[in-house]
Scaffold this motif. Structure first.
Motif, PDB file in Angstrom:
ATOM      1  N   ALA A 121      -3.319  13.652   5.508  1.00 37.02           N
ATOM      2  CA  ALA A 121      -3.479  13.245   6.896  1.00 37.02           C
ATOM      3  C   ALA A 121      -2.659  11.981   7.111  1.00 37.02           C
ATOM      4  O   ALA A 121      -2.175  11.352   6.160  1.00 37.02           O
ATOM      5  N   LYS A 122      -2.529  11.618   8.385  1.00 38.08           N
ATOM      6  CA  LYS A 122      -1.756  10.417   8.731  1.00 38.08           C
ATOM      7  C   LYS A 122      -2.551   9.595   9.738  1.00 38.08           C
ATOM      8  O   LYS A 122      -2.361   9.707  10.945  1.00 38.08           O
ATOM      9  N   PRO A 123      -3.476   8.758   9.244  1.00 34.67           N
ATOM     10  CA  PRO A 123      -4.289   7.949  10.149  1.00 34.67           C
ATOM     11  C   PRO A 123      -3.461   6.874  10.850  1.00 34.67           C
ATOM     12  O   PRO A 123      -2.307   6.621  10.478  1.00 34.67           O
ATOM     13  N   GLY A 124      -4.062   6.247  11.854  1.00 34.26           N
ATOM     14  CA  GLY A 124      -3.404   5.141  12.534  1.00 34.26           C
ATOM     15  C   GLY A 124      -3.173   3.982  11.589  1.00 34.26           C
ATOM     16  O   GLY A 124      -3.756   3.901  10.507  1.00 34.26           O
ATOM     17  N   ARG A 125      -2.330   3.054  11.995  1.00 32.59           N
ATOM     18  CA  ARG A 125      -1.956   1.951  11.108  1.00 32.59           C
ATOM     19  C   ARG A 125      -3.160   1.101  10.705  1.00 32.59           C
ATOM     20  O   ARG A 125      -3.328   0.761   9.533  1.00 32.59           O
ATOM     21  N   GLU A 126      -3.988   0.718  11.666  1.00 31.20           N
ATOM     22  CA  GLU A 126      -5.152  -0.104  11.339  1.00 31.20           C
ATOM     23  C   GLU A 126      -6.123   0.651  10.444  1.00 31.20           C
ATOM     24  O   GLU A 126      -6.698   0.078   9.511  1.00 31.20           O
ATOM     25  N   ASP A 127      -6.308   1.931  10.713  1.00 35.64           N
ATOM     26  CA  ASP A 127      -7.198   2.740   9.885  1.00 35.64           C
ATOM     27  C   ASP A 127      -6.654   2.871   8.464  1.00 35.64           C
ATOM     28  O   ASP A 127      -7.416   2.872   7.489  1.00 35.64           O
ATOM     29  N   SER A 128      -5.336   3.000   8.350  1.00 34.86           N
ATOM     30  CA  SER A 128      -4.726   3.123   7.028  1.00 34.86           C
ATOM     31  C   SER A 128      -4.971   1.863   6.202  1.00 34.86           C
ATOM     32  O   SER A 128      -5.312   1.936   5.013  1.00 34.86           O
ATOM     33  N   VAL A 129      -4.832   0.708   6.832  1.00 35.60           N
ATOM     34  CA  VAL A 129      -5.083  -0.556   6.135  1.00 35.60           C
ATOM     35  C   VAL A 129      -6.549  -0.656   5.718  1.00 35.60           C
ATOM     36  O   VAL A 129      -6.866  -1.066   4.601  1.00 35.60           O
ATOM     37  N   ALA A 130      -7.458  -0.251   6.614  1.00 41.21           N
ATOM     38  CA  ALA A 130      -8.890  -0.296   6.303  1.00 41.21           C
ATOM     39  C   ALA A 130      -9.231   0.626   5.139  1.00 41.21           C
ATOM     40  O   ALA A 130     -10.049   0.286   4.268  1.00 41.21           O
ATOM     41  N   LEU A 131      -8.611   1.799   5.099  1.00 42.23           N
ATOM     42  CA  LEU A 131      -8.837   2.737   3.996  1.00 42.23           C
ATOM     43  C   LEU A 131      -8.419   2.132   2.659  1.00 42.23           C
ATOM     44  O   LEU A 131      -9.153   2.210   1.664  1.00 42.23           O
ATOM     45  N   LYS A 132      -7.251   1.534   2.635  1.00 35.47           N
ATOM     46  CA  LYS A 132      -6.746   0.948   1.399  1.00 35.47           C
ATOM     47  C   LYS A 132      -7.633  -0.213   0.942  1.00 35.47           C
ATOM     48  O   LYS A 132      -7.927  -0.346  -0.247  1.00 35.47           O
ATOM     49  N   ASN A 133      -8.040  -1.053   1.888  1.00 34.90           N
ATOM     50  CA  ASN A 133      -8.911  -2.171   1.538  1.00 34.90           C
ATOM     51  C   ASN A 133     -10.237  -1.691   0.968  1.00 34.90           C
ATOM     52  O   ASN A 133     -10.783  -2.279   0.032  1.00 34.90           O
ATOM     53  N   ASP A 134     -10.769  -0.617   1.534  1.00 35.14           N
ATOM     54  CA  ASP A 134     -12.028  -0.065   1.044  1.00 35.14           C
ATOM     55  C   ASP A 134     -11.870   0.489  -0.369  1.00 35.14           C
ATOM     56  O   ASP A 134     -12.741   0.318  -1.221  1.00 35.14           O
ATOM     57  N   LEU A 135     -10.750   1.140  -0.634  1.00 36.68           N
ATOM     58  CA  LEU A 135     -10.526   1.732  -1.949  1.00 36.68           C
ATOM     59  C   LEU A 135     -10.343   0.674  -3.034  1.00 36.68           C
ATOM     60  O   LEU A 135     -10.606   0.935  -4.212  1.00 36.68           O
TER      61      LEU A 135
END
Length: 221
Positions: A121-135
């Motif tokens: 998938a290709k989430p929005g930019r802010e969502d992508s950053v949040a995903l990485k931070n969570d991981l």
């Protein structure tokens, strides 16, 4: 004199009994204190759910499952794996989150219970950053696949989250015991998405080299 000796002897006997009692009393309690030595504590894992993504900010990714993960690569992992047509991820699962972002989700299974999931998938930019931070908190960063990537084993099933810019690739299988086990699947999927040699998919905003593949057929097959 006799009474004095008797008194002294009685006192000595009483003292000996006290000392003996001090050496032998409550052996169970003494053993309990010994077994209470500190033990190592496993690192805490996040108890909060992963961040929620906004599907309105996501860019659709549509690609056939056999293009995303070619048969030869899948069968090298397990010869009996067969694609599940029309598969719907379990609610709340990682693959369901990618599906909600207008992504492609695929599953292969065997009669013996082996499974493979590949989703992109290709989430929005802010969502992508949040995903990485969570991981960073939830998983373990690994250099195995290049770029930014994470690997963990949950309930004896290995899973990898791989990012190229905003593009989020997720792979999961009971055949993944360590990061290297998923390398062939991850590499094939990145090749199919045109992202194997790049750590970013910035040109994919509608220009040349777009990461969203051209095929728009139903992803099940």
């Amino acid at each position: 004199m006799r009474s004095v000796r008797t008194t002294v002897a009685a006192g000595a006997a009483a003292a000996a009994l006290i000392l003996l009692a001090g050496c032998t009393s409550n052996p169970v309690a003494a053993g309990t204190r010994q077994s209470a030595a500190p033990t190592s504590v496993a690192p805490a894992t996040p108890t909060t759910p992963p961040p929620t993504q906004d599907a309105a900010d996501a860019a659709p990714v549509s690609i056939r499952c056999r293009v995303l993960a070619p048969d030869a690569v899948v069968q090298a992992l397990e010869p009996e794996l067969q694609v599940v047509r029309g598969w719907t991820p379990a609610p709340g699962s990682a693959s369901a989150r990618l599906e909600a972002l207008h992504g492609t989700t695929c599953e292969w299974t065997t009669a013996a219970g082996d499974t493979l999931e590949v989703a992109v998938a290709k989430p929005g930019r802010e969502d992508s950053v949040a995903l990485k931070n969570d991981l960073v908190e939830r998983s373990q960063s690994v250099p195995t696949y290049g770029g930014e990537a994470y690997f963990q084993v949950v309930d004896h099933v290995g899973q990898a989250d791989v990012f190229r810019g905003r593009t989020w690739l997720f792979v999961r299988s009971n055949r993944f015991f360590e990061p290297g086990d998923a390398t062939a699947i991850v590499s094939a999927a990145l090749d199919a998405l045109g992202l194997r040699s790049s750590a970013t998919d910035a040109p994919a905003e509608g220009g040349a080299g777009a990461a969203t593949p051209a095929p728009t057929e139903t992803p099940a097959g």
